[in-house]
Design a protein around this motif. Structure first.
Motif, PDB file in Angstrom:
ATOM      1  N   VAL A  23       0.806  -1.047  -0.027  1.00  0.00           N
ATOM      2  CA  VAL A  23      -0.015  -0.090  -0.058  1.00  0.00           C
ATOM      3  C   VAL A  23       0.861   1.140  -0.006  1.00  0.00           C
ATOM      4  O   VAL A  23       1.875   1.266   0.762  1.00  0.00           O
ATOM      5  CB  VAL A  23      -0.745   0.119   1.205  1.00  0.00           C
ATOM      6  N   VAL A  24       0.532   2.200  -1.010  1.00  0.00           N
ATOM      7  CA  VAL A  24       1.249   3.546  -0.585  1.00  0.00           C
ATOM      8  C   VAL A  24       0.282   4.693  -0.225  1.00  0.00           C
ATOM      9  O   VAL A  24      -0.938   4.589  -0.688  1.00  0.00           O
ATOM     10  CB  VAL A  24       1.820   3.756  -2.137  1.00  0.00           C
ATOM     11  N   VAL A  25       0.905   5.328   0.665  1.00  0.00           N
ATOM     12  CA  VAL A  25       0.064   6.400   1.214  1.00  0.00           C
ATOM     13  C   VAL A  25       0.590   7.928   0.934  1.00  0.00           C
ATOM     14  O   VAL A  25       2.116   7.730   1.372  1.00  0.00           O
ATOM     15  CB  VAL A  25      -0.088   6.121   2.829  1.00  0.00           C
ATOM     16  N   GLU A  26       0.053   8.850   0.635  1.00  0.00           N
ATOM     17  CA  GLU A  26       0.737   9.898   0.557  1.00  0.00           C
ATOM     18  C   GLU A  26       0.622  10.641   1.816  1.00  0.00           C
ATOM     19  O   GLU A  26      -0.032  10.747   2.654  1.00  0.00           O
ATOM     20  CB  GLU A  26      -0.494  10.960  -0.514  1.00  0.00           C
ATOM     21  N   ALA A  27       1.800  11.072   2.048  1.00  0.00           N
ATOM     22  CA  ALA A  27       2.169  11.537   3.431  1.00  0.00           C
ATOM     23  C   ALA A  27       1.733  13.048   3.793  1.00  0.00           C
ATOM     24  O   ALA A  27       2.416  13.909   3.711  1.00  0.00           O
ATOM     25  CB  ALA A  27       3.786  11.109   3.661  1.00  0.00           C
ATOM     26  N   ALA A  43      -0.287  -5.049   6.112  1.00  0.00           N
ATOM     27  CA  ALA A  43      -0.197  -4.339   4.938  1.00  0.00           C
ATOM     28  C   ALA A  43       1.508  -4.133   4.979  1.00  0.00           C
ATOM     29  O   ALA A  43       1.963  -3.399   5.994  1.00  0.00           O
ATOM     30  CB  ALA A  43      -0.977  -3.116   4.578  1.00  0.00           C
ATOM     31  N   GLU A  44       2.123  -3.926   3.886  1.00  0.00           N
ATOM     32  CA  GLU A  44       3.503  -3.340   3.600  1.00  0.00           C
ATOM     33  C   GLU A  44       3.160  -2.013   3.230  1.00  0.00           C
ATOM     34  O   GLU A  44       2.946  -1.739   2.123  1.00  0.00           O
ATOM     35  CB  GLU A  44       4.425  -4.016   2.576  1.00  0.00           C
ATOM     36  N   VAL A  45       3.384  -0.896   3.989  1.00  0.00           N
ATOM     37  CA  VAL A  45       3.254   0.393   3.625  1.00  0.00           C
ATOM     38  C   VAL A  45       4.317   1.181   3.182  1.00  0.00           C
ATOM     39  O   VAL A  45       5.515   1.102   4.103  1.00  0.00           O
ATOM     40  CB  VAL A  45       2.587   1.102   5.115  1.00  0.00           C
ATOM     41  N   HIS A  46       4.138   1.951   2.225  1.00  0.00           N
ATOM     42  CA  HIS A  46       5.190   2.710   1.757  1.00  0.00           C
ATOM     43  C   HIS A  46       4.653   4.298   1.710  1.00  0.00           C
ATOM     44  O   HIS A  46       3.483   4.510   1.247  1.00  0.00           O
ATOM     45  CB  HIS A  46       5.431   2.373   0.271  1.00  0.00           C
ATOM     46  N   LEU A  47       5.380   5.337   2.263  1.00  0.00           N
ATOM     47  CA  LEU A  47       4.951   6.690   2.407  1.00  0.00           C
ATOM     48  C   LEU A  47       5.537   7.395   0.929  1.00  0.00           C
ATOM     49  O   LEU A  47       6.905   7.146   0.738  1.00  0.00           O
ATOM     50  CB  LEU A  47       5.470   7.190   3.639  1.00  0.00           C
ATOM     51  N   ALA A  48       4.716   8.243   0.502  1.00  0.00           N
ATOM     52  CA  ALA A  48       5.183   9.076  -0.728  1.00  0.00           C
ATOM     53  C   ALA A  48       4.855  10.441  -0.345  1.00  0.00           C
ATOM     54  O   ALA A  48       3.831  10.929  -0.004  1.00  0.00           O
ATOM     55  CB  ALA A  48       4.294   8.740  -1.976  1.00  0.00           C
ATOM     56  N   HIS A  49       6.022  11.254  -0.180  1.00  0.00           N
ATOM     57  CA  HIS A  49       5.919  12.758  -0.031  1.00  0.00           C
ATOM     58  C   HIS A  49       5.353  13.533  -1.055  1.00  0.00           C
ATOM     59  O   HIS A  49       6.042  13.287  -2.362  1.00  0.00           O
ATOM     60  CB  HIS A  49       7.331  13.135   0.348  1.00  0.00           C
ATOM     61  N   PRO A  50       4.354  14.310  -0.977  1.00  0.00           N
ATOM     62  CA  PRO A  50       3.906  14.950  -2.072  1.00  0.00           C
ATOM     63  C   PRO A  50       4.677  15.615  -2.789  1.00  0.00           C
ATOM     64  O   PRO A  50       4.484  15.832  -4.166  1.00  0.00           O
ATOM     65  CB  PRO A  50       2.511  15.732  -1.251  1.00  0.00           C
ATOM     66  N   LEU A  51       5.751  16.525  -2.336  1.00  0.00           N
ATOM     67  CA  LEU A  51       6.590  17.154  -3.022  1.00  0.00           C
ATOM     68  C   LEU A  51       7.569  16.229  -3.919  1.00  0.00           C
ATOM     69  O   LEU A  51       8.304  16.746  -4.858  1.00  0.00           O
ATOM     70  CB  LEU A  51       7.491  18.146  -2.353  1.00  0.00           C
ATOM     71  N   GLY A  52       7.805  15.067  -3.712  1.00  0.00           N
ATOM     72  CA  GLY A  52       8.524  14.218  -4.264  1.00  0.00           C
ATOM     73  C   GLY A  52       8.035  13.293  -5.473  1.00  0.00           C
ATOM     74  O   GLY A  52       8.445  12.717  -6.141  1.00  0.00           O
ATOM     75  N   VAL A  53       6.614  13.403  -5.496  1.00  0.00           N
ATOM     76  CA  VAL A  53       6.010  12.554  -6.586  1.00  0.00           C
ATOM     77  C   VAL A  53       5.831  13.558  -7.706  1.00  0.00           C
ATOM     78  O   VAL A  53       5.162  14.500  -7.888  1.00  0.00           O
ATOM     79  CB  VAL A  53       4.404  12.291  -6.318  1.00  0.00           C
ATOM     80  N   SER A  69      -3.738   6.971  -8.916  1.00  0.00           N
ATOM     81  CA  SER A  69      -3.242   6.291 -10.165  1.00  0.00           C
ATOM     82  C   SER A  69      -1.547   6.528 -10.290  1.00  0.00           C
ATOM     83  O   SER A  69      -0.937   5.693 -10.543  1.00  0.00           O
ATOM     84  CB  SER A  69      -3.812   6.732 -11.552  1.00  0.00           C
ATOM     85  N   ASP A  70      -1.314   7.743  -9.957  1.00  0.00           N
ATOM     86  CA  ASP A  70       0.019   7.778 -10.037  1.00  0.00           C
ATOM     87  C   ASP A  70       0.777   7.207  -8.919  1.00  0.00           C
ATOM     88  O   ASP A  70       2.013   6.778  -9.045  1.00  0.00           O
ATOM     89  CB  ASP A  70       0.551   9.426 -10.022  1.00  0.00           C
ATOM     90  N   LEU A  71       0.443   7.172  -7.626  1.00  0.00           N
ATOM     91  CA  LEU A  71       0.841   6.613  -6.640  1.00  0.00           C
ATOM     92  C   LEU A  71       0.867   4.953  -6.972  1.00  0.00           C
ATOM     93  O   LEU A  71       1.938   4.310  -6.694  1.00  0.00           O
ATOM     94  CB  LEU A  71      -0.021   6.745  -5.305  1.00  0.00           C
ATOM     95  N   ALA A  72       0.006   4.416  -7.232  1.00  0.00           N
ATOM     96  CA  ALA A  72      -0.088   3.037  -7.856  1.00  0.00           C
ATOM     97  C   ALA A  72       0.990   2.803  -9.041  1.00  0.00           C
ATOM     98  O   ALA A  72       1.696   1.772  -8.791  1.00  0.00           O
ATOM     99  CB  ALA A  72      -1.495   2.559  -8.294  1.00  0.00           C
ATOM    100  N   ASP A  73       1.219   3.687  -9.894  1.00  0.00           N
ATOM    101  CA  ASP A  73       2.208   3.571 -10.811  1.00  0.00           C
ATOM    102  C   ASP A  73       3.455   3.434 -10.106  1.00  0.00           C
ATOM    103  O   ASP A  73       4.633   2.778 -10.588  1.00  0.00           O
ATOM    104  CB  ASP A  73       2.245   4.357 -11.846  1.00  0.00           C
ATOM    105  N   LEU A  74       3.827   4.089  -9.210  1.00  0.00           N
ATOM    106  CA  LEU A  74       4.972   4.382  -8.405  1.00  0.00           C
ATOM    107  C   LEU A  74       5.150   3.267  -7.750  1.00  0.00           C
ATOM    108  O   LEU A  74       6.509   2.726  -7.495  1.00  0.00           O
ATOM    109  CB  LEU A  74       5.098   5.686  -7.554  1.00  0.00           C
ATOM    110  N   LEU A  75       4.276   2.550  -7.025  1.00  0.00           N
ATOM    111  CA  LEU A  75       4.414   1.529  -6.109  1.00  0.00           C
ATOM    112  C   LEU A  75       4.881   0.192  -6.951  1.00  0.00           C
ATOM    113  O   LEU A  75       5.658  -0.483  -6.740  1.00  0.00           O
ATOM    114  CB  LEU A  75       2.921   1.041  -5.547  1.00  0.00           C
TER     115      LEU A  75
END
Length: 75
Positions: A23-27, A43-53, A69-75
């Motif tokens: 799972v990816v979560v926008e931080a 769940a295996e959780v991954h954080l995505a910093h909004p400025l880094g996406v 969709s963008d977060l899923a593509d990054l995962l």
């Protein structure tokens, strides 16, 4: 699909994802409780910093569906 901003609703939804889902979560504000619920459910959780996406910065349209969709593509 929208999920109520509620720990119980999130926990019930993640149970349907199977064993140890990624799972990816926008931080953003308030992300910590969601991560706690997701990790407790296995769940295996991954954080995505909004400025880094990078996709967030280059899109003309910003909404939850495109962000997911963008977060899923990054995962």
């Amino acid at each position: 699909m929208r999920i109520a901003n509620d720990p119980v609703a999130l926990g019930l939804q993640i149970e349907q994802a199977g064993s140890r889902p990624d799972v990816v979560v926008e931080a953003t504000y308030g992300w910590y409780w969601a991560v706690d619920v997701l990790q407790a459910a296995g769940a295996e959780v991954h954080l995505a910093h909004p400025l880094g996406v990078k996709g967030f910065a280059y899109r003309r349209v910003k909404n939850d569906i495109k962000d997911a969709s963008d977060l899923a593509d990054l995962l």
